[in-house]
Design an enzyme around this catalytic site. Structure first.
Site, short mmCIF file in Angstrom:
data_model
loop_
_atom_site.label_atom_id
_atom_site.label_comp_id
_atom_site.label_asym_id
_atom_site.label_seq_id
_atom_site.Cartn_x
_atom_site.Cartn_y
_atom_site.Cartn_z
N LYS A 1 4.61 0.66 8.36
CA LYS A 1 5.29 0.60 9.64
C LYS A 1 5.59 1.99 10.18
O LYS A 1 5.83 2.15 11.38
CB LYS A 1 6.58 -0.24 9.53
N TYR B 1 3.18 -8.40 0.04
CA TYR B 1 1.98 -8.01 0.79
C TYR B 1 0.89 -7.46 -0.13
O TYR B 1 -0.16 -8.07 -0.32
CB TYR B 1 2.33 -6.96 1.85
N TYR C 1 4.69 -17.45 2.50
CA TYR C 1 5.12 -16.06 2.72
C TYR C 1 6.27 -15.69 1.79
O TYR C 1 7.27 -16.40 1.71
CB TYR C 1 5.57 -15.87 4.18
#
Ligand SMILES: *Cc1c(COP(=O)(O)O)cnc(C)c1O
Length: 338
Positions: free
Chosen positions: A54, A294, A268
């Site tokens: 990010k 992830y 998730y």
């Protein structure tokens, strides 16, 4: 590609290292010598309060926020969001307030999941957070909090989940250029790039950057949440929009967007034995720390596909998108399995 035209502000540690993965390469080499040669692009080392993918997006998003004279960043994510942590860190650097909405997306009641890892760091970095139920309309929540900030006389800048709009994805178009430049300097030919793909900005930015520069390197996204058709549609739309900022949307074609969403498991942020095994494998082969949500899932996919012979003879680059700070939130869940 002329990135400075978009006025990013610079705080990431770039270029990130680009290194071979000798231990994992050896482990995935079969007896007849076949298998991939693995490299890693260390975007876990972008430097912003623990770093991660990010950070590159936030260089462009903060550039836009400061140009609009915002005084408060508003964003959202899952409770253990790395995006939220990096946004809180960027806000601290520029003296902005940071309002965060955390979604209880995994339904976990574990104390470490709800209080440790990224949540602890959000608080340390001075962000204000509130939690909403899993399945909430997070865009509506963002709009509601932004309206609250405005009503109190503030100037909000809303960053979507994962920083995944075309402005944020520019950070990964730039990463594509950085990676290809590093490979060129080494005389190395890359056959494939593999990344985790979630809110789509990373995958889309890479595809857009590679397409605009005409690099012809396939990207495989390993999904962490959505099914394949939804994920590929999201990535394609955003990749075209990002390439469109350079005036070349048409260079991104649908066949360039490939996501394999067979490794999500139960959902998730929910981990399984194969994710823990992937975390252990690369920690022990190359001392690389992945994350449970992830990169661990992407590595679960990479290992399974490599074992099935899908990358034989290829030079494959794994993009390490960060997230190891989230490991501490999964301590109780991994107990006894390490
Ligand atoms: C957010 C995130 C991703 C996914 O990137 P998107 O741009 O949201 O698809 C991958 N890895 C880590 C560690 C992340 O925090």
């Amino acid at each position: 590609m002329h990135f400075s035209r978009f006025n990013p502000v610079r705080f990431a540690h770039l270029p990130t290292p680009f290194e071979p993965l000798p231990g994992l390469t050896e482990q995935l080499t079969r007896e007849d010598g076949s298998g991939p040669t693995l490299w890693i692009k260390r975007d876990d080392c972008t430097g912003l309060a623990g770093g991660g993918n990010k950070t590159r997006k936030l260089e462009y998003l903060l550039g836009d926020a400061l140009a609009q004279d915002a005084d408060t960043l508003v964003t959202q994510g899952a409770i253990q969001s790395n995006h939220v942590r990096q946004t809180a860190a960027a806000a601290a650097i520029f003296g902005l307030k940071c309002e965060i909405i955390l979604e209880a997306r995994t339904g976990s009641n574990a104390v470490d999941y709800n209080r440790s890892g990224n949540v602890l760091l959000d608080e340390l970095l001075g962000a204000r957070h509130r939690t909403v139920a899993g399945g909430s309309d997070m865009n509506a929540e963002l709009a509601r909090v932004a309206a609250e900030v405005s009503a109190a006389g503030g100037r909000p800048y809303v960053i979507p989940g994962g920083g995944s709009n075309a402005i944020g994805a520019l950070g990964y178009a730039e990463c594509a250029l950085e990676l290809v430049t590093q490979a060129n300097e080494m005389g190395l030919e890359i056959d494939r790039i593999i990344t985790a793909t979630g809110s789509a900005g990373t995958h889309a930015g890479l595809v857009a950057g590679l397409a605009v520069m005409g690099a012809d390197i396939p990207v495989l996204g390993i999904g962490v949440r959505a099914p394949k058709d939804v994920q590929e549609a999201n990535v394609f739309r955003l990749a075209q929009e990002t390439a469109g900022l350079f005036g070349h949307a048409e260079r991104v074609t649908r066949d360039m967007v490939v996501a394999d969403c067979d490794y999500v498991g139960a959902g998730y942020g929910l981990i399984d034995r194969a994710v823990i095994d992937a975390l252990k494998t690369i920690a022990r082969s190359d001392a690389i720390l992945l994350d449970p949500v992830y990169t661990g899932k992407a590595m679960k996919g990479l290992i399974a596909l490599a074992k099935a012979g899908k990358f034989d003879g290829e030079t494959v680059v794994f993009l390490h998108t960060g997230g190891a700070q989230g490991l501490f939130a999964y301590q109780s869940e991994m107990e006894g399995q390490l």
